[in-house]
Design a protein around this motif. Structure first.
Motif, PDB file in Angstrom:
ATOM      1  N   GLY A  55       1.036  -1.247   0.060  1.00  0.00           N
ATOM      2  CA  GLY A  55       0.083  -0.084  -0.211  1.00  0.00           C
ATOM      3  C   GLY A  55       0.813   1.146   0.027  1.00  0.00           C
ATOM      4  N   PHE A  56       2.264   1.146  -0.149  1.00  0.00           N
ATOM      5  CA  PHE A  56       3.146   2.286  -0.197  1.00  0.00           C
ATOM      6  C   PHE A  56       3.233   2.871  -1.595  1.00  0.00           C
ATOM      7  CE2 PHE A  56       4.850   0.189   3.487  1.00  0.00           C
ATOM      8  CZ  PHE A  56       4.269   1.043   4.575  1.00  0.00           C
ATOM      9  N   THR A  57       3.198   4.032  -1.778  1.00  0.00           N
ATOM     10  CA  THR A  57       3.295   4.733  -3.159  1.00  0.00           C
ATOM     11  C   THR A  57       4.709   5.257  -3.239  1.00  0.00           C
ATOM     12  OG1 THR A  57       0.988   5.539  -3.003  1.00  0.00           O
ATOM     13  CG2 THR A  57       2.600   6.484  -4.515  1.00  0.00           C
ATOM     14  N   ALA A  58       5.326   5.103  -4.146  1.00  0.00           N
ATOM     15  CA  ALA A  58       6.858   5.261  -4.558  1.00  0.00           C
ATOM     16  C   ALA A  58       6.897   6.762  -4.873  1.00  0.00           C
ATOM     17  CB  ALA A  58       7.402   4.485  -5.592  1.00  0.00           C
ATOM     18  N   SER A  59       8.005   7.375  -4.392  1.00  0.00           N
ATOM     19  CA  SER A  59       8.240   8.840  -4.650  1.00  0.00           C
ATOM     20  C   SER A  59       8.576   9.015  -6.161  1.00  0.00           C
ATOM     21  CB  SER A  59       9.172   9.292  -3.742  1.00  0.00           C
ATOM     22  OG  SER A  59      10.577   8.695  -4.059  1.00  0.00           O
ATOM     23  N   THR A  60       8.285  10.308  -6.537  1.00  0.00           N
ATOM     24  CA  THR A  60       8.723  10.663  -7.990  1.00  0.00           C
ATOM     25  C   THR A  60      10.237  10.212  -8.309  1.00  0.00           C
ATOM     26  OG1 THR A  60       6.985  12.214  -8.093  1.00  0.00           O
ATOM     27  CG2 THR A  60       8.646  12.418  -9.968  1.00  0.00           C
ATOM     28  N   HIS A  61      11.111  10.452  -7.359  1.00  0.00           N
ATOM     29  CA  HIS A  61      12.492  10.264  -7.613  1.00  0.00           C
ATOM     30  C   HIS A  61      12.818   8.870  -7.646  1.00  0.00           C
ATOM     31  CE1 HIS A  61      16.828  10.117  -6.762  1.00  0.00           C
ATOM     32  NE2 HIS A  61      16.509   9.458  -5.718  1.00  0.00           N
ATOM     33  N   LEU A  62      12.174   8.035  -7.011  1.00  0.00           N
ATOM     34  CA  LEU A  62      12.398   6.618  -7.204  1.00  0.00           C
ATOM     35  C   LEU A  62      11.734   5.960  -8.553  1.00  0.00           C
ATOM     36  CD1 LEU A  62      13.462   4.121  -5.498  1.00  0.00           C
ATOM     37  CD2 LEU A  62      11.197   3.732  -4.480  1.00  0.00           C
ATOM     38  N   ASP A  63      10.566   6.412  -8.637  1.00  0.00           N
ATOM     39  CA  ASP A  63      10.024   5.949 -10.094  1.00  0.00           C
ATOM     40  C   ASP A  63      10.951   6.210 -11.106  1.00  0.00           C
ATOM     41  OD1 ASP A  63       7.658   4.821  -9.432  1.00  0.00           O
ATOM     42  OD2 ASP A  63       6.583   6.533  -9.333  1.00  0.00           O
ATOM     43  N   VAL A  64      11.565   7.698 -11.311  1.00  0.00           N
ATOM     44  CA  VAL A  64      12.470   7.978 -12.323  1.00  0.00           C
ATOM     45  C   VAL A  64      13.685   7.121 -12.299  1.00  0.00           C
ATOM     46  CG1 VAL A  64      13.805   9.776 -13.127  1.00  0.00           C
ATOM     47  CG2 VAL A  64      11.527  10.305 -12.367  1.00  0.00           C
ATOM     48  N   THR A  65      14.292   6.993 -11.022  1.00  0.00           N
ATOM     49  CA  THR A  65      15.429   6.249 -10.896  1.00  0.00           C
ATOM     50  C   THR A  65      15.436   4.634 -11.247  1.00  0.00           C
ATOM     51  OG1 THR A  65      16.030   7.355  -9.048  1.00  0.00           O
ATOM     52  CG2 THR A  65      17.275   5.359  -9.285  1.00  0.00           C
ATOM     53  N   LEU A  66      14.118   4.180 -11.143  1.00  0.00           N
ATOM     54  CA  LEU A  66      13.861   2.641 -11.300  1.00  0.00           C
ATOM     55  C   LEU A  66      13.825   2.411 -13.095  1.00  0.00           C
ATOM     56  CD1 LEU A  66      13.177  -0.252 -10.528  1.00  0.00           C
ATOM     57  CD2 LEU A  66      10.894   0.402 -10.307  1.00  0.00           C
ATOM     58  N   LYS A  67      12.799   3.558 -13.578  1.00  0.00           N
ATOM     59  CA  LYS A  67      12.675   3.698 -15.047  1.00  0.00           C
ATOM     60  C   LYS A  67      13.961   3.629 -15.779  1.00  0.00           C
ATOM     61  CE  LYS A  67       7.943   5.051 -14.997  1.00  0.00           C
ATOM     62  NZ  LYS A  67       7.144   6.288 -15.320  1.00  0.00           N
ATOM     63  N   ALA A  68      14.825   4.538 -15.224  1.00  0.00           N
ATOM     64  CA  ALA A  68      16.116   4.769 -15.760  1.00  0.00           C
ATOM     65  C   ALA A  68      17.119   3.561 -15.923  1.00  0.00           C
ATOM     66  CB  ALA A  68      16.989   5.985 -15.099  1.00  0.00           C
ATOM     67  N   SER A  69      16.933   3.010 -14.496  1.00  0.00           N
ATOM     68  CA  SER A  69      17.715   1.594 -14.449  1.00  0.00           C
ATOM     69  C   SER A  69      17.307   0.681 -15.473  1.00  0.00           C
ATOM     70  CB  SER A  69      17.800   1.175 -12.999  1.00  0.00           C
ATOM     71  OG  SER A  69      16.551   0.612 -12.736  1.00  0.00           O
ATOM     72  N   GLN A  70      16.022   0.829 -15.959  1.00  0.00           N
ATOM     73  CA  GLN A  70      15.398  -0.378 -16.775  1.00  0.00           C
ATOM     74  C   GLN A  70      15.931  -0.096 -18.090  1.00  0.00           C
ATOM     75  OE1 GLN A  70      11.484  -0.110 -15.639  1.00  0.00           O
ATOM     76  NE2 GLN A  70      11.441  -1.576 -14.114  1.00  0.00           N
ATOM     77  N   THR A  71      16.053   1.526 -18.353  1.00  0.00           N
ATOM     78  CA  THR A  71      16.476   1.612 -19.597  1.00  0.00           C
ATOM     79  C   THR A  71      17.973   1.512 -19.758  1.00  0.00           C
ATOM     80  OG1 THR A  71      14.677   3.423 -19.630  1.00  0.00           O
ATOM     81  CG2 THR A  71      16.256   3.766 -21.271  1.00  0.00           C
ATOM     82  N   PHE A  72      18.669   1.926 -18.746  1.00  0.00           N
ATOM     83  CA  PHE A  72      20.371   2.089 -19.125  1.00  0.00           C
ATOM     84  C   PHE A  72      20.863   0.956 -17.833  1.00  0.00           C
ATOM     85  CE2 PHE A  72      18.901   6.173 -19.844  1.00  0.00           C
ATOM     86  CZ  PHE A  72      19.347   6.364 -21.003  1.00  0.00           C
TER      87      PHE A  72
END
Length: 662
Positions: free
Chosen positions: A637-654
């Motif tokens: 039930g926790f919502t990830a912060s914007t910073h974490l979402d961006v970091t996770l998507k970046a790691s999936q891309t690079f």
């Protein structure tokens, strides 16, 4: 106890005296409604106190017996009033009003009436004082005093001083007005003088400046209804006849239990907590055909010998017609459940009351406030509190305390603080634990300003700073990263003569860690060591986290051995620090070991802890592990912060070079 003693008190034929002290002056009333109001007030207070006196003497008497005695006593007192013999009650030297009561009984009646008259006098004076407390002039002076910095007890004392001066001025001018009227109307003056001598009219007492209250002079039938005792009805006489019946008691004795019924009773008493008492209760009812007194006897025995079954049987009998349950029975059962922290059971009884159309009394609703506050259910505590106020109930210190603790524990110290101010305005004493609870709540919200403000109020209320209050202040400033103020309160603890504990040391060390002031942190620990003050595992946990963030892995692992030396497992916070440190250092094995502990205790992790661990895993290239922890976090039930979402998507891309799985 037998009630022959009470019957002897009624028929000993001694002298009778009643009323207040000699010389008490009365307040003249202009209408019969006012007379009834004063009479109701006097008799209500009289019954309340006399009930306590009777309970002290007749310790084994039940409520019905005490009510019967009250009917007789108050009925006789009212009969004397209706005969226009009020002077006998007011003048303590009156020799004989009635020959029906003993000297001891009439002496008690006299003492109680004196107390009541004094209480009525104080109540009237208090009501008059309230009007001056709320007058515009006093309010304006109070506002001005507040603006120039006067607070707390001093402001309250000044406010009452100003109101008292206004009251004295008012009394002075009223006395002048009476003197003027007396000078203009000699006849009125003469009548007033005669009234003063007969002690039957109200007048101003020049000795003390207080207006004294007594009973109005009345003749004829008196109408009144007191606390459920409708004494204006002939019912009291019927009850009195029952008491006078030789060898009988108003409250019957329970039936003698023998034979099979006795065996069934013993089986009920010996039931286990998980057993259903209904079959045995049904058999017991069929054999005994019980009345309410038989049920009460059974419940009393269960309460003494098997309290677990007592609750089940007590709830069961609420549906028994022969028990004749009333609102008090429900209220007492709700309170008993609440005292044992059985919230669901108490709510079930309240629901049953609602289903049967029984309106909860004040005691039940007060119990609900305490119960929900203790359980941490702020919403229901507020609802119960508002229901109390809607019925005209004025919250007392206990109710206020429950509400303040509820708000403090729910993380809303600001509202809790407003209740504290309300208590101050109503001159209700505030205990030290209430101040400490609010300071702690502000500290947990990282609000040092609020914590400091309540600490100041605590000092104005007469409580000295303590180890606990300063510890909470250190925590508040530490969470905000204000190392200087945290250290100031830490030094204050030492100045007060307290020895700072491990928690205090850990908090001020954490404040230095927040600003990365390693030199000051180490200086503090070395100084404490010189002073013979040792720190413990809480401080070591802070240091491990601090060194881990600095990537001083060897030093952090050296401190980790302190836990092994003391035979204590590292806390969850330490494992979070280790996971963060090892992940950022790229150490696969140690990272996964620490992560395994965290996943095993995922229910204990909060949103900040998840974010920190996932961010560290992504930084170290543990993408799959980070994604797994991310999914766990969102599933909880926790919502990830914007910073974490961006970091996770970046790691999936690079994609980073490391990607380990367990």
């Amino acid at each position: 106890m037998s009630h022959s003693m009470f019957r002897r008190c009624i028929h000993t034929g001694q002298e009778t005296v009643f009323g207040g002290v000699k010389g008490v002056e009365t307040v003249s009333l202009e209408s019969e409604d006012d007379d009834d109001a004063v009479m109701n007030d006097f008799l209500s207070r009289f019954v309340w106190i006399m009930r306590g006196k009777l309970n002290e003497v007749y310790t084994n008497a039940d409520k019905k017996e005490i009510d019967a005695m009250l009917h007789i006593i108050v009925g006789k007192v009212v009969a004397e009033m209706e005969e226009d013999r009020l002077e006998h009650f007011i003048d303590s030297e009156a020799a004989s009003v009635s020959q029906d009561f003993s000297d001891d009984l009439w002496t008690t009646v006299k003492e109680v009436s004196s107390v009541v008259l004094e209480d009525m006098k104080k109540a009237k004076k208090k009501e008059k004082m309230k009007t001056f407390l709320q007058c515009e002039e006093v309010k304006e002076m109070t506002r001005f005093a507040g603006e120039i910095g006067i607070r707390g007890d001093m402001l309250r004392e000044l406010r009452f001083k100003w109101a008292r001066e206004k009251l004295e001025d008012s009394d002075f001018y009223e006395s002048l007005e009476r003197m003027r009227k007396d000078a203009m109307e000699p006849e009125v003056e003469a009548q007033s003088h005669e009234a003063s001598e007969s002690k039957t009219e109200g007048e101003y007492n020049d000795d003390d400046g207080d207006q004294v209250i007594s009973l109005p002079k009345r003749s004829g039938k008196i109408k009144y209804n007191i606390y459920g005792l409708d004494l204006s009805k002939p019912k009291w006489a019927e009850v009195a006849e029952q008491i006078h019946e030789a060898g009988e008691s108003v409250w019957p004795e329970p039936k003698q239990i023998s034979g099979k019924c006795k065996i069934v009773t013993e089986k009920i008493v010996s039931l286990k907590a998980d057993d259903d008492p209904s079959p045995l209760i049904a058999e017991w009812v069929e054999l005994l055909q019980p009345s309410r007194v038989d049920w009460v006897a059974l419940l009393d025995r269960l309460k003494e010998q098997n309290d677990q079954i007592y609750f089940k049987v007590a709830e069961h009998v609420l549906d028994e017609e022969s028990y004749q349950p009333n609102v008090t029975d429900y209220s007492q059962l709700v309170q008993a459940h609440a005292n044992h922290n059985k919230i669901s059971e108490a709510e079930r009884i309240i629901k049953k009351m609602d289903e049967k159309g029984i309106i909860p009394d004040i005691l039940t609703k007060t119990t609900m406030v305490h119960m929900y506050s203790k359980a941490g259910n702020l919403k229901l505590a507020i609802e119960a509190f508002n229901n109390l106020k809607s019925q005209g109930f004025r919250p007392d210190a206990k109710v206020y305390k429950s509400m303040i603790m509820a708000y403090a524990n729910a993380g809303d110290p600001v509202t809790g603080e407003s209740f504290m101010r309300e208590m101050d305005l109503k001159n209700i004493k505030r205990s030290q634990d209430l101040f400490l609870a609010l300071i702690r709540s502000f500290a947990l919200k990282s609000d040092p300003i609020g914590a400091d403000r309540v600490s100041t109020y605590m000092g104005l209320a007469g409580y000295q700073p303590s180890l606990e209050s300063n510890t909470y202040l250190i925590e508040a400033y530490s969470r905000r990263g204000n190392a200087d103020d945290a250290r100031k309160h830490f030094d204050e603890i030492i100045k007060l003569g307290y020895k700072p504990d491990d928690k205090c040391i850990a908090l001020v060390t954490a404040a230095y860690a927040e600003k990365n002031l390693l030199d000051k942190g180490l200086e503090l620990l070395l100084q404490l060591e010189k002073d013979g003050i040792e720190h413990g595992l809480a401080t070591y946990s802070v240091l491990i986290d601090w060194l881990g963030k600095l990537q001083l892995i060897d030093e952090a692992e050296d401190l980790l051995e302190k836990f092994t030396e003391k035979g204590v497992s590292p806390s969850l916070d330490v494992h979070i620090s280790l996971c963060d440190m090892y992940a950022r250092a790229g150490e696969q094995k140690k990272t996964l070991q620490a992560l395994g502990v965290l996943e095993a205790n995922k229910d204990k992790l909060g949103h900040p802890e998840f974010e920190r661990v996932i961010d560290a895993l992504l930084y170290g290239g543990f993408k799959q592990d980070a994604e797994r922890m991310y999914n766990t976090m969102t599933a909880m039930g926790f919502t990830a912060s914007t910073h974490l979402d961006v970091t996770l998507k970046a790691s999936q891309t690079f994609s980073r070079t490391r990607s380990f799985t367990k």
